[in-house]
Design a protein around this motif. Sequence first.
Motif, short mmCIF file in Angstrom:
data_model
loop_
_atom_site.label_atom_id
_atom_site.label_comp_id
_atom_site.label_asym_id
_atom_site.label_seq_id
_atom_site.Cartn_x
_atom_site.Cartn_y
_atom_site.Cartn_z
N GLY A 645 0.80 -1.22 0.00
CA GLY A 645 0.00 0.00 0.00
C GLY A 645 0.83 1.26 0.00
O GLY A 645 0.29 2.36 -0.11
N LYS A 646 2.15 1.13 0.11
CA LYS A 646 2.99 2.33 0.24
C LYS A 646 3.78 2.67 -1.01
O LYS A 646 4.00 3.84 -1.31
N GLU A 647 4.27 1.68 -1.75
CA GLU A 647 5.05 1.96 -2.96
C GLU A 647 4.06 2.09 -4.12
O GLU A 647 3.36 1.14 -4.45
N ALA A 648 4.01 3.28 -4.72
CA ALA A 648 3.01 3.51 -5.76
C ALA A 648 3.14 2.46 -6.86
O ALA A 648 2.18 1.79 -7.23
N SER A 649 4.33 2.32 -7.42
CA SER A 649 4.55 1.32 -8.45
C SER A 649 5.88 0.62 -8.24
O SER A 649 5.97 -0.59 -8.10
N GLY A 650 6.95 1.45 -8.20
CA GLY A 650 8.29 0.91 -8.30
C GLY A 650 8.61 0.74 -9.77
O GLY A 650 7.72 0.46 -10.60
N THR A 651 9.86 0.96 -10.11
CA THR A 651 10.33 0.67 -11.47
C THR A 651 11.60 -0.16 -11.42
O THR A 651 11.90 -0.90 -12.35
N GLY A 652 12.31 -0.07 -10.29
CA GLY A 652 13.48 -0.92 -10.10
C GLY A 652 13.07 -2.38 -10.21
O GLY A 652 13.77 -3.19 -10.85
N ASN A 653 11.92 -2.71 -9.63
CA ASN A 653 11.41 -4.08 -9.70
C ASN A 653 11.33 -4.58 -11.16
O ASN A 653 11.64 -5.74 -11.45
N MET A 654 10.96 -3.68 -12.08
CA MET A 654 10.83 -4.07 -13.50
C MET A 654 12.20 -4.28 -14.15
O MET A 654 12.39 -5.19 -14.96
N LYS A 655 13.17 -3.42 -13.79
CA LYS A 655 14.51 -3.54 -14.37
C LYS A 655 15.14 -4.86 -13.95
O LYS A 655 15.79 -5.55 -14.75
N PHE A 656 14.98 -5.22 -12.68
CA PHE A 656 15.49 -6.51 -12.21
C PHE A 656 14.85 -7.66 -12.99
O PHE A 656 15.53 -8.58 -13.44
N MET A 657 13.54 -7.60 -13.13
CA MET A 657 12.83 -8.70 -13.79
C MET A 657 13.32 -8.89 -15.23
O MET A 657 13.58 -10.02 -15.66
N MET A 658 13.46 -7.79 -15.96
CA MET A 658 13.94 -7.87 -17.35
C MET A 658 15.28 -8.57 -17.44
O MET A 658 15.59 -9.24 -18.42
N ASN A 659 16.11 -8.37 -16.39
CA ASN A 659 17.45 -8.94 -16.40
C ASN A 659 17.50 -10.32 -15.75
O ASN A 659 18.57 -10.81 -15.40
N GLY A 660 16.33 -10.92 -15.55
CA GLY A 660 16.29 -12.31 -15.11
C GLY A 660 16.48 -12.53 -13.62
O GLY A 660 16.80 -13.63 -13.20
N ALA A 661 16.28 -11.49 -12.80
CA ALA A 661 16.29 -11.70 -11.36
C ALA A 661 14.92 -12.19 -10.93
O ALA A 661 13.91 -11.83 -11.52
N LEU A 662 14.89 -13.03 -9.89
CA LEU A 662 13.62 -13.40 -9.27
C LEU A 662 13.32 -12.37 -8.19
O LEU A 662 14.24 -11.80 -7.61
N THR A 663 12.06 -12.18 -7.93
CA THR A 663 11.68 -11.16 -6.94
C THR A 663 11.23 -11.81 -5.64
O THR A 663 10.45 -12.77 -5.67
N ILE A 664 11.72 -11.25 -4.53
CA ILE A 664 11.07 -11.51 -3.25
C ILE A 664 10.34 -10.22 -2.91
O ILE A 664 10.94 -9.15 -2.89
N GLY A 665 9.04 -10.33 -2.73
CA GLY A 665 8.31 -9.07 -2.57
C GLY A 665 6.94 -9.21 -1.96
O GLY A 665 6.39 -10.31 -1.82
N THR A 666 6.41 -8.04 -1.61
CA THR A 666 5.07 -7.93 -1.06
C THR A 666 4.08 -7.64 -2.18
O THR A 666 4.47 -7.32 -3.30
N LEU A 667 2.80 -7.71 -1.83
CA LEU A 667 1.76 -7.34 -2.79
C LEU A 667 1.62 -5.82 -2.79
O LEU A 667 0.64 -5.27 -2.30
N ASP A 668 2.62 -5.15 -3.34
CA ASP A 668 2.63 -3.70 -3.35
C ASP A 668 2.96 -3.19 -4.76
O ASP A 668 3.73 -3.83 -5.48
N GLY A 669 2.39 -2.07 -5.12
CA GLY A 669 2.70 -1.43 -6.39
C GLY A 669 2.64 -2.40 -7.55
O GLY A 669 1.75 -3.25 -7.64
#
Length: 815
Positions: A645-669
Motif C-alpha cells: 500500500g505504500k510503494e506507488a509502483s516501483g520501477t526498479g522491480n521491473m529492471k530486475f525482472m527484465m534482467n532475469g532476477a527473481l523477486t522476493i516481494g510484497t503485494l505492493d505497487g
Amino acid sequence: MSSAFEHDVVRNLIYRQGRYPDIATPEDWYRALAFTVRDRMLARWTASIKNYAVHQVKVVCYLSAEFLIGPQLGSNLLSLDLEGEARDAMRTLGQDLDTLLAVEEEPGLGNGGLGRLAACYLDSLATLEIPAIGYGIRYEFGIFDQEIVDGWQVERTDKWLRMGTPWEIVRPDVCFCVNFGGSTQMQTDERGRLRVQWTPARQVKGVAYDVPVQGYRVNTCNVLRLWKSEAIETFDLDDFNAGDYYQAVEEKMVSETLSKILYPNDEPEAGKRLRLAQQYFFVSCSLQDMLRLMDASHTPVQRFADRFAAQLNDTHPSIAVAELMRLLVDERLLPWEDAWIITRRTFAYTNHTLLPEALETWGLPLMQSMLPRLVEIIFEINKRLLEEVRRAYPGDEERVARMSLIDEQGSKRVRMANLATVGSHRINGVAALHSDLLRETILRDFAEMFPERFLNVTNGVTPRRFLMLSNPSLAELIDKAIGLAWRTDLTRLEALTAHAEDPAFRKAWRAIKRENKAVLADRIQQRLGIAVSPDMLFDIQVKRIHEYKRQHLNVLYIISLYRRLCRDPSVKIAPRCFIFGGKAAPGYTMAKLMIRLITGVAEVVNNDPAINHRIKVLFWPDFNVQNAQTIYPAADLSEQISLAGKEASGTGNMKFMMNGALTIGTLDGANIEIRQQAGEENFFLFGMNAEQAEALKSKGYQPAGYAEENVDLRDALEQIDQGRFSRGNREMFRPLLDNLLYDDPFLVLADFADYAACQQRVNDAWHDEEQWTRMSILNTARSGMFSADRAIKEYCERIWQATPEDIDLTDFEDL
Ligand SMILES: *Cc1c(COP(=O)(O)O)cnc(C)c1O
C-alpha cells in the motif's frame, strides 16, 4: 584508410576543443566522440523540428521537475546503431570505448524513480516517433554524490557541469520572463472589459538549454528543454552609484539561485520557498514557450489543446493549471470559461504517492506573497469548483471542505493535488493497486464526482537502457534464440518461454549471469576491498533509503541468519551476498541511521572468521543510473519489500525482472502485476496485503509483541541494542530500535516472520540450479508489459490522443 567517423572525431578534437591527439586526455577524447555522435543526432533533430512545424502535429509536453537521464553517450550510440563503428574508430585512435564511456558524468537531475520514469518516457516517446518535448529545470547541482565515511553517508556536491556537457545546446534566443511578488490591480480596458494587471516585485529570466532525445533506430529526435534562471539584464552601468551597484549584483545572484540546486528529498516535500519558486519558474517558461510555438505556426490560441497535450508528472508542476489560465485570460484576453475548457483539455495529471507526508501543499501566505495573481486565479477556480460540488451534493459541507483547493484547518494551505485534479481531464495512478487506492482514498471525492476522468497506467522502463545497453550479452543471446523482433516489441520476449526447457540455453543464460556478477564483484573488490564470489546468490536491494521501503527488514533478516550461522557452523545455506545501495535525504535521520546499520552489520559479518565467507554484506556507495546499469544485470534476487500500500509502483522491480532476477516481494505497487505476469510459482511472495496492513493498524498495532513472540527477531534486536554493530556504542541505534519497538509505522516487525520464512524458500530454490535458471528465463520472457513503450502507447491512446509522425530525413542527409 581512416573512416569518416574517425576523421570527424579528430576534427572535433582539434576544431572544437583545440587539442591534438598526442596530448589528448581520455576526457578530451570522450568529448570529441560525444560531439561526433551529437552531430549525427542534430540532422535528425532539425528534421524532426521541421516536420512537426510543417505538419502542425500535436506535441506531447511532459512537465517534470526531475529528469534522471543517466549517461548519454552509450544510449545514443545504441539508438543510432553506431557502437561498432565508434569502437573501431576509437581503437584505431588508440582509445578504448569502454574507458571513454566511464568518463561521462551523468546529469543527476532527479532523486530516483520519478525522475527516472520521466527519462524512460522521453526515450519511448522518441522511439515510438511521437512528437514530444520534455520540460524541466537545468539544475546546476543535481542530486548529491554519496560517499560512505566511517559507515555514515556523507554528501558531496554534484558538480556535473564542471567540465561543461557536450549534450546540451543553449538557446539564448528562447528565453522568457517570469514574475514574482508584487501586487495586482483591476483595470477596465478601452473596450470596457475588466482586466487584471500584475505588477511584480522582480522578474527572472529563463533560458532554454536543449538536450536531444534520440529514438531507437528511427529518425525521430525529440528534445528535453531545461530552463536555467538568469538575471533579467546585467545591470546598467550608465546610471549606477555604489549602493545600486551592490543591490544589482545581489538581485542577479538571487535570480541565478533559482535553478542552482535540486532538492534532495525523495518522497516527503521540502516545503521550501525556493522550491515553489523553482516550480513556478519552469512551468511558466514552458507554457510561454508552448504559446510561442503556437504563434510561430500562426495557430489561434483557441486551438491550444489540439496542438499540445501536457502531462503533469506529480504535483510539482501543478501550478501550471493556474498559470495557463493566467496566460490565456490576462495576456491573451480569453473569457474565463473558454480558457478553462482549453486548460482542462490540455492537462492530465499523474499521481505518484499516497503517503500523506509527501502530498504537496503550500502555505497561503507564502503563495500570496510570491505569486499574488496565481492565488487570485486559484480562488476563482475554487469558487467555481465548490459551486459545482454544492449543486451535486446539496448540504454536504464536509465534502465541500475536503474537495476545496484550500485546506482551511489551521493555517490555510493550497492543496496541489486537488488543483492538479480539477485542472486535468485525466488523472492516473502508476500501478493497478495504486490507482485503486487513489480512487478510494486521497482523491475519492473527485473520483466519485468525475469517475470517467480516472484511470490506471502502470509504469514501465526502457528496455534500451536497462536491457540492451546494460546487459549486451544477454540481449545477444536473446537475439540468437528468438530473433530481433523483441527489440522493438518487448512482448515478443514471450518466445523465450520455450527455450527455458532447453538445457543448453539455460547453461548459456547462467554463464551470462555469472559473467555479469563477476564484473560487479570486480568493482566491489576495487572500490570496497571486499572479496565476493560470483557463485554466491546476489541478493540486491537498491533504491532510495526509506522506512516504507523497509531496508531494515532486510537487515534484521541478515542479522538473524548471521546468528544462526554463528550458533551452528554446520548449517547448510546457499552462500549469499547481500548488496544494498541508495541515497538517504540529507535531513532524514532515520534513513541515514539505516545506512549506518547496514555498514555496521557488514563490518561484523564480513570480518567474522566463523562465517567463513558464506555470507557477505555490503553497501555500494552512490547508487545512480550509471551504477544501476551494472547492478541490475548482476542480480539473482530482487528485494521489493515495501509495506503493501505504500510503494506507488516501483520501477526498479521491473529492471530486475527484465534482467532475469527473481523477486522476493510484497503485494505492493507493480509487484502485483509482476507476479501475475511471471506466474506465482516464479515469484517469492510474503507479507500482509494492503488491506490487512490497514486492518492491523486500525485495530491498534503493538510491535513489541511480535519481538517477544519470535526468538530470532528478538535476538536480532538485542544484538543491535547491545552495540554489536556499532563497536559497542549502545546509543547509536537507539532511535531506530525505539521506533521499531514502540511505533513501527511500516509494520516491519509484523512482517518479519513471514519474510524470514520466504527467504528460506529462496534458499531452498537456489539449490536447484536448473529450476532457478528456468524461473529466471521465465521472468525475462514475461517482462514485456513493463516496457515503457507499452505505457507510452496507453498514454497516447487514452490520455493524449497523440499519434506517430514519420520523419523525412531527405533534406538533411547530405549536408
Ligand atoms: C530505477 C531507479 C530508481 C527507482 O527504484 P525503485 O526500486 O523503483 O525505488 C531509483 N534510482 C535509480 C538510479 C534508478 O535507476
